[in-house]
Design an enzyme around this catalytic site. Structure first.
Site, short mmCIF file in Angstrom:
data_model
loop_
_atom_site.label_atom_id
_atom_site.label_comp_id
_atom_site.label_asym_id
_atom_site.label_seq_id
_atom_site.Cartn_x
_atom_site.Cartn_y
_atom_site.Cartn_z
N ILE A 8 0.86 -1.19 0.00
CA ILE A 8 0.00 0.00 0.00
C ILE A 8 0.89 1.24 0.00
O ILE A 8 1.74 1.39 0.89
CB ILE A 8 -0.91 0.04 1.25
CG1 ILE A 8 -1.70 -1.26 1.37
CG2 ILE A 8 -1.86 1.26 1.18
CD1 ILE A 8 -2.51 -1.37 2.68
N GLY A 10 1.35 5.49 0.24
CA GLY A 10 0.66 6.55 0.98
C GLY A 10 0.05 6.01 2.25
O GLY A 10 -1.05 6.39 2.66
N TYR A 164 -5.08 18.28 -10.98
CA TYR A 164 -5.50 17.18 -10.11
C TYR A 164 -6.62 16.36 -10.79
O TYR A 164 -6.56 15.12 -10.82
CB TYR A 164 -6.00 17.73 -8.77
CG TYR A 164 -6.49 16.64 -7.84
CD1 TYR A 164 -5.60 15.77 -7.24
CD2 TYR A 164 -7.85 16.48 -7.58
CE1 TYR A 164 -6.04 14.75 -6.40
CE2 TYR A 164 -8.30 15.47 -6.74
CZ TYR A 164 -7.39 14.60 -6.16
OH TYR A 164 -7.84 13.59 -5.33
N1 LIG Z 1 -9.24 13.07 0.81
C1 LIG Z 1 -10.13 13.14 -0.16
O1 LIG Z 1 -11.18 13.80 -0.07
C2 LIG Z 1 -9.93 12.35 -1.43
C3 LIG Z 1 -10.97 12.34 -2.38
C4 LIG Z 1 -10.80 11.63 -3.56
C5 LIG Z 1 -9.61 10.95 -3.77
N2 LIG Z 1 -8.62 10.99 -2.85
C6 LIG Z 1 -7.37 10.27 -3.14
O2 LIG Z 1 -7.06 9.42 -2.05
C7 LIG Z 1 -5.65 9.17 -2.03
C8 LIG Z 1 -5.16 9.28 -0.59
O3 LIG Z 1 -5.45 10.58 -0.10
P1 LIG Z 1 -5.73 10.91 1.43
O4 LIG Z 1 -7.01 11.62 1.48
O5 LIG Z 1 -5.52 9.73 2.28
O6 LIG Z 1 -4.56 11.99 1.66
P2 LIG Z 1 -3.47 12.17 2.82
O7 LIG Z 1 -4.08 12.00 4.15
O8 LIG Z 1 -2.79 13.47 2.48
O9 LIG Z 1 -2.47 10.95 2.56
C9 LIG Z 1 -1.68 10.90 1.40
C10 LIG Z 1 -0.59 9.88 1.55
O10 LIG Z 1 0.23 9.95 0.36
C11 LIG Z 1 1.58 10.18 0.75
N3 LIG Z 1 2.31 10.98 -0.22
C12 LIG Z 1 2.05 12.25 -0.63
N4 LIG Z 1 2.98 12.66 -1.49
C13 LIG Z 1 3.88 11.65 -1.61
C14 LIG Z 1 5.07 11.49 -2.33
N5 LIG Z 1 5.59 12.46 -3.09
N6 LIG Z 1 5.71 10.30 -2.24
C15 LIG Z 1 5.25 9.31 -1.45
N7 LIG Z 1 4.12 9.41 -0.74
C16 LIG Z 1 3.44 10.58 -0.81
C17 LIG Z 1 1.45 10.94 2.06
O11 LIG Z 1 2.68 10.90 2.77
P3 LIG Z 1 2.96 11.90 4.00
O12 LIG Z 1 2.29 11.23 5.17
O13 LIG Z 1 4.43 11.95 4.10
O14 LIG Z 1 2.33 13.22 3.65
C18 LIG Z 1 0.33 10.17 2.72
O15 LIG Z 1 0.80 8.96 3.27
C19 LIG Z 1 -5.03 10.17 -3.01
O16 LIG Z 1 -4.69 9.48 -4.18
C20 LIG Z 1 -6.15 11.17 -3.28
O17 LIG Z 1 -6.07 11.72 -4.58
C21 LIG Z 1 -8.74 11.68 -1.68
#
Ligand SMILES: NC(=O)c1ccc[n+]([C@@H]2O[C@H](COP(=O)([O-])OP(=O)(O)OC[C@H]3O[C@@H](n4cnc5c(N)ncnc54)[C@H](OP(=O)(O)O)[C@@H]3O)[C@@H](O)[C@H]2O)c1
Length: 281
Positions: A8, A10, A164
């Protein structure tokens, strides 16, 4: 999930960390990817508390950099003799246009090419582990996007949101083409929208979009537990055994936008992505 290994990305925060805890609780061995050791250590401590006895490794890479993905992949292969599930989840939003060390716009590099290159480098192992599953976390944000192959990296008039949206459209197109290429191997590939989730997503932005994210997440955001439902379902449920190439929301197959169903565009995106990552198409 006993006896199965889940990779997994992120997994140090938000949906990825929650999905890891849930799959670990179902008995899976976890091979996780983070980028920040302090957050990685905190995530490991959380997982070990939530799931006593969980078998978990954390690896580190900045997935917006191809050299780091190429260093990471052999590390994962050395740790994981089998990969039953790969969840490509790491993603970000960048209000200002940034260019990576590879000369690529950061949203496209991380959210799309990161999924593409890591999956390709792990593909042989995943196929050898079949039946196996690849789960790509996309977003409902893809719905208003179209791809412009003359400007894939949004150089002409950058908007963080537009970039995005396109990257999330790329996730679905990539999944369709991947599913087509994996036909007959026993490996499925599906994408999903997790919902608007009150995670740390977007918190790296200080401008108006960063503020909009914070307000939206605060007032209408789902919990990360709810956000992890669909990725965990696609990774583990017997209901989706053999189902491939589809887009899911709320644990149900959903139709993505018309642009996301264009197989010619999906095939062209694959070729462009291979060229940008130095892989054979
Ligand atoms: N949140 C929403 O509303 C939403 C809606 C639709 C889709 N999504 C999608 O869901 C997925 C997860 O998002 P989330 O909401 O869980 O966001 P999040 O809480 O910001 O978690 C993102 C994860 O990705 C890691 N990450 C970011 N940039 C990275 C990089 N350059 N290299 C390696 N790892 C990196 C982060 O690491 P760090 O812990 O170091 O920051 C974190 O573990 C994303 O693909 C996002 O587009 C989210």
């Amino acid at each position: 999930m006993k006896g199965k290994t889940c990779v997994i990305t992120g997994a140090t925060d938000g949906i990825g960390l929650e999905a890891a805890a849930r799959l670990g609780a179902l008995g899976a061995r976890l091979v996780l990817v983070g980028r920040n050791r302090t957050k990685g250590d905190a995530a490991l401590a959380t997982l070990r508390t939530r799931v006593p006895g969980v078998v978990v490794d954390m690896h580190y890479a900045d997935l917006s950099r191809q050299d780091e993905i190429r260093r990471l992949a052999p590390e994962l292969l050395a740790t994981a003799p089998r990969i039953d599930v790969l969840i490509n989840n790491a993603g970000g939003f960048f209000e200002k246009r940034e260019i990576t060390v590879d000369g690529i716009e950061r949203t496209f590099a991380l959210n799309h090419l990161g999924y593409f290159l890591l999956t390709e480098l792990l593909r042989e192992r995943i196929v050898a582990s079949a039946p196996a599953r690849i789960v790509n976390v996309s977003s409902g944000a893809h719905r208003r996007a179209t791809l412009d192959f003359a400007d894939l990296q949004t150089a002409r008039s950058y908007s963080g949101w537009k970039s995005y949206q396109r990257s999330k459209l790329c996730n679905i197109l990539f999944t369709r083409e991947l599913a087509r290429r994996l036909a007959g191997t026993g490996v499925t590939a599906n994408s999903l929208h997790p919902g608007l989730v009150a995670s740390s997503f977007g918190d790296n932005n200080r401008g108006p979009m960063g503020l909009a994210f914070r307000v939206a997440k605060r007032f209408i955001g789902l919990s990360v537990e709810a956000g992890a439902e669909t990725p965990v379902y696609l990774a583990s449920s017997s209901e989706v055994e053999g189902i491939t190439g589809l887009y899911f929301g709320k644990c149900k197959a959903d139709l993505p936008s018309v642009a996301a169903q264009d197989d010619e565009v999906a095939s062209r995106l694959w070729r462009e992505s291979a060229a940008l990552t130095g892989l054979q198409s």
